[in-house]
Enzyme design. Sequence first.
Site, PDB file in Angstrom:
ATOM      1  CE  LYS A 188       6.886  -2.663   3.850  1.00 57.33           C
ATOM      2  NZ  LYS A 188       6.267  -3.306   2.670  1.00 57.33           N
TER       3      LYS A 188
ATOM      4  CE  LYS B 126       5.428  -4.840   6.709  1.00 50.59           C
ATOM      5  NZ  LYS B 126       5.207  -5.142   5.333  1.00 50.59           N
TER       6      LYS B 126
HETATM    7  C1  PBG Z   1       5.702  -5.813   0.476  1.00 52.03           C
HETATM    8  C2  PBG Z   1       5.451  -6.354   1.843  1.00 52.03           C
HETATM    9  C3  PBG Z   1       6.394  -6.904   2.721  1.00 52.03           C
HETATM   10  C4  PBG Z   1       5.675  -7.285   3.866  1.00 52.03           C
HETATM   11  C5  PBG Z   1       4.347  -6.985   3.649  1.00 52.03           C
HETATM   12  N1  PBG Z   1       4.227  -6.393   2.399  1.00 52.03           N
HETATM   13  C6  PBG Z   1       7.829  -7.154   2.530  1.00 52.03           C
HETATM   14  C7  PBG Z   1       8.803  -6.045   2.372  1.00 52.03           C
HETATM   15  O1  PBG Z   1       8.473  -4.864   2.435  1.00 52.03           O
HETATM   16  O2  PBG Z   1       9.970  -6.385   2.146  1.00 52.03           O
HETATM   17  C8  PBG Z   1       6.276  -7.922   5.086  1.00 52.03           C
HETATM   18  C9  PBG Z   1       5.296  -8.523   6.046  1.00 52.03           C
HETATM   19  C10 PBG Z   1       5.906  -9.397   7.080  1.00 52.03           C
HETATM   20  O3  PBG Z   1       7.139  -9.451   7.286  1.00 52.03           O
HETATM   21  O4  PBG Z   1       5.125 -10.069   7.771  1.00 52.03           O
HETATM   22  N2  PBG Z   1       4.855  -6.438  -0.464  1.00 52.03           N
END
Ligand code: PBG
Length: 307
Positions: free
Chosen positions: A177, A231
């Site tokens: 991520k 991601k």
């Molecule tokens: C963290 C989380 C995020 C997203 C999913 N889980 C935000 C981040 O890491 O700042 C983002 C998903 C998206 O942008 O569609 N709980």
Amino acid sequence: MAETALSVDDVLAPLFVRQGIDTPVPIASLPGQHQHTVGSLVTEATRLASLGVPGIVVFGVPDRRDAEGSGAWDPDGIVQVALAELRGALGDRMVIVADLCLDEYTDHGHCGLVDSAGVVDNDATLALYQRVALAQASAGADVVAPSGMMDGQVAAVRSALDGAGFDQVAVLAYAAKYASALYGPFREAVDVEIAGGGDRRGYQQDPANRREARVEVALDVAEGADMVMVKPALAYLDVLADVAASVDVPVAAYHVSGEYAMVKAAAERGWIDGPAVMTEHLTAIKRAGARMILTYAAGELAEAVHR
Ligand code: PBG
């Protein structure tokens, strides 16, 4: 003869449920998406199930936040209440995934506990993730998806689940991520602002790094992840292809909020054919190696199939 055929079976729909509202609130930066009440969440999930969408990913928006993010594991917390209602209404018709993180529940907006210097304390956070996993599993989640990118989070969550008899609950690890600017609309969707204009570069990956993703993914698989995720998706297709080639567990990709919003915004101006571009993007993500795609376009894809 096409090598890749996108279908409703490939997608999971992320859905938001907010505490303390009576009617669903549209999310301006994610056209077509809402912060749901528990009731409207169940209605939407049921509709998606009848359209053939195989699963949903549930995110909570609490009405109060604290330093630890205790709403994330409170049995009466918004996600736990929602999971129980969803399970009751859907039975086994849909896979219910719970996003496992603290950022929606902390007053500072970070994904973990922060120390007095404002730095996220990785190891102290793991114990809290274990509590969240147990609360979500008890409420009826089939899958928990730790998304905070703490080192050791998969092993911690797995051992907590196994120790409490939840060996059937699977772990979908947000494994690679990135600290991406593409999460902007999501932060509006969950009303999260990181304290002091901070960012997540201390725990999420540097977008400049490709090989690092292989290392992160291998660690999560070794720790017991049942599925791993890359991601965001589109800007990271090289990473996705690497990961798909390097592990034997199913690989997911998160087509994130910014990716969805960009298509919607350009289509609204008449600059692109929205549905065509959306399908092209999702097909490319599958082509690169995703076995499942988390996307806000799940509903519209399913509607198009049934039209
Ligand atoms: C963290 C989380 C995020 C997203 C999913 N889980 C935000 C981040 O890491 O700042 C983002 C998903 C998206 O942008 O569609 N709980």
